[in-house]
Design an enzyme around this catalytic site. Structure first.
Site, PDB file in Angstrom:
ATOM      1  CE1 TYR A  33       1.323  -0.291   4.432  1.00 43.54           C
ATOM      2  CE2 TYR A  33       0.006   2.092   4.384  1.00 43.54           C
ATOM      3  CZ  TYR A  33       0.907   1.685   5.195  1.00 43.54           C
ATOM      4  OH  TYR A  33       1.373   1.600   5.985  1.00 43.54           O
ATOM      5  CE  LYS A 151       3.456   3.872   2.690  1.00 49.30           C
ATOM      6  NZ  LYS A 151       2.915   3.472   4.631  1.00 49.30           N
ATOM      7  CD  GLU A 183       9.909   1.822  10.266  1.00 52.08           C
ATOM      8  OE1 GLU A 183      10.015   2.934   9.709  1.00 52.08           O
ATOM      9  OE2 GLU A 183      10.296   0.934   9.952  1.00 52.08           O
ATOM     10  CG  LEU A 207       8.383   2.759   4.808  1.00 49.30           C
ATOM     11  CD1 LEU A 207       7.654   1.166   3.925  1.00 49.30           C
ATOM     12  CD2 LEU A 207       7.372   3.515   4.827  1.00 49.30           C
TER      13      LEU A 207
HETATM   14  C1  LIG Z   1       6.835   1.438   9.546  1.00 49.96           C
HETATM   15  C2  LIG Z   1       6.352   2.976   8.770  1.00 49.96           C
HETATM   16  N1  LIG Z   1       7.492   4.036   8.703  1.00 49.96           N
HETATM   17  C3  LIG Z   1       7.533   5.022   8.281  1.00 49.96           C
HETATM   18  C4  LIG Z   1       6.353   6.229   7.647  1.00 49.96           C
HETATM   19  C5  LIG Z   1       6.491   6.917   7.347  1.00 49.96           C
HETATM   20  O1  LIG Z   1       6.394   6.625   6.171  1.00 49.96           O
HETATM   21  P1  LIG Z   1       5.699   8.865   4.611  1.00 49.96           P
HETATM   22  O2  LIG Z   1       7.109   9.650   5.507  1.00 49.96           O
HETATM   23  O3  LIG Z   1       6.516   7.829   3.848  1.00 49.96           O
HETATM   24  O4  LIG Z   1       4.927   8.701   4.994  1.00 49.96           O
HETATM   25  C6  LIG Z   1       5.088   4.605   7.445  1.00 49.96           C
HETATM   26  C7  LIG Z   1       4.273   5.697   7.232  1.00 49.96           C
HETATM   27  O5  LIG Z   1       3.412   4.938   6.583  1.00 49.96           O
HETATM   28  C8  LIG Z   1       5.398   3.341   8.257  1.00 49.96           C
HETATM   29  O6  LIG Z   1       4.018   3.153   8.571  1.00 49.96           O
END
Ligand SMILES: Cc1ncc(COP(=O)(O)O)c(C=O)c1O
Length: 287
Positions: A33, A151, A183, A207
């Site tokens: 997603y 993701k 994270e 991620l």
């Molecule tokens: C596990 C995780 N880390 C980091 C992020 C932040 O990513 P982004 O800045 O691309 O939204 C998300 C966003 O959904 C996430 O699910």
């Protein structure tokens, strides 16, 4: 009334958008997603989200028969219009692709099985109050698999850790693997340790957040000392500042971790500055 979503080539009311029980997203979490933000009717870093979606799909070998990411983002724009989500405000587009519908069997379904493609759009109001006051976080063991760079819709460890945070009145759970901060459950985490802004490097443990990458760039442009170098839970505990980044989180200061104040217990100057730079960038992106 139910909003209109896109499912497998058709625009349908959300409450009529149904996925069969044999969908591999339902049975195995076999899908990926994206969540993309729009400001003034335009995607924020749409290209980066599109590229990450393409990469997630490729890593799952889930490429066949899917409209490319650009087509999916265009469907998102169409949904904004169909749902009369005004361009004056902000919006989110959610994209999900699973490996389609087939009788339950672990190995891939027969070639030619069409993927399930789902796109939805909603209005969005950033939580400015939280960015102003800062939020509480708790630490939690990182129980996820070794491909957190994909993701995928397999979010069970994120769900369980986030629920723990919620039960403790916290906004986010900061995940710790082997003593190292990876994270958040839905955000990337930064800390200012000994005057250096640090965040976990990209790779299989996190991620690669789009906002994370942008914030690293903004911090460097602002002349801050940034290192994409992991920090330990012990360093987190003595950090001068901690903040979370994400598409819906922007730069959200973390002012308490596990019930202890971070620094002064107020949002720090680095988080404030980067938050302001991020907001300014979002409203001034070129076409
Ligand atoms: C596990 C995780 N880390 C980091 C992020 C932040 O990513 P982004 O800045 O691309 O939204 C998300 C966003 O959904 C996430 O699910």
């Amino acid at each position: 009334v139910s909003d209109i979503v896109f499912l497998n080539g058709a625009f349908v009311a959300r409450d009529r958008a149904l996925v069969p029980v044999d969908d591999r997203g339902f049975l195995f979490g076999d899908g990926v997603y994206e969540v993309v933000r729009l400001v003034a009717g335009r995607y924020v870093d749409g290209d980066r989200h599109r590229d990450r979606l393409a990469r997630s799909l490729a890593e799952l070998r889930l490429e066949g028969g899917i409209e490319d990411g650009t087509a999916l983002l265009d469907i998102g724009l169409d949904l904004l219009a169909r749902n009369r989500i005004g361009v004056g405000g902000q919006a989110l587009v959610y994209l999900q692709v699973t490996r389609g519908v087939a009788r339950r069997r672990h190995a891939f379904p027969p070639a030619g099985t069409p993927p399930t493609v789902f796109v939805a759009a909603s209005g969005f109001v950033p939580q400015r109050d939280l960015m102003e006051t800062g939020v509480a976080a708790v630490t939690h063991p990182d129980l996820r698999w070794h491909r957190c760079d994909i993701k995928s819709v397999n979010l069970l460890p994120n769900v369980l850790a986030n629920q723990k945070a919620t039960e403790q009145g916290a906004y986010e759970a900061i995940l710790v693997r082997d003593g190292v901060v990876t994270e958040g459950t839905r955000s990337n985490v930064f800390a200012v340790v000994d005057g250096v802004l640090r965040t976990h490097p990209t790779g299989p443990a996190i991620l690669p957040g789009v906002t994370r990458a942008v914030v690293v760039e903004l911090a460097r442009e602002a002349g801050l000392h940034v290192e994409e170098r992991a920090f330990s839970a012990a360093e987190l505990a003595k950090a001068a500042e901690v903040f979370a980044t994400g598409t819906t989180t922007d730069v959200t200061p973390v002012v308490a971790v596990d019930g202890r104040a971070v620094g002064s217990g107020q949002p720090g100057p680095v988080a404030r500055r980067l938050g302001a730079l991020l907001t300014a960038r979002m409203t001034s992106l070129p076409d």
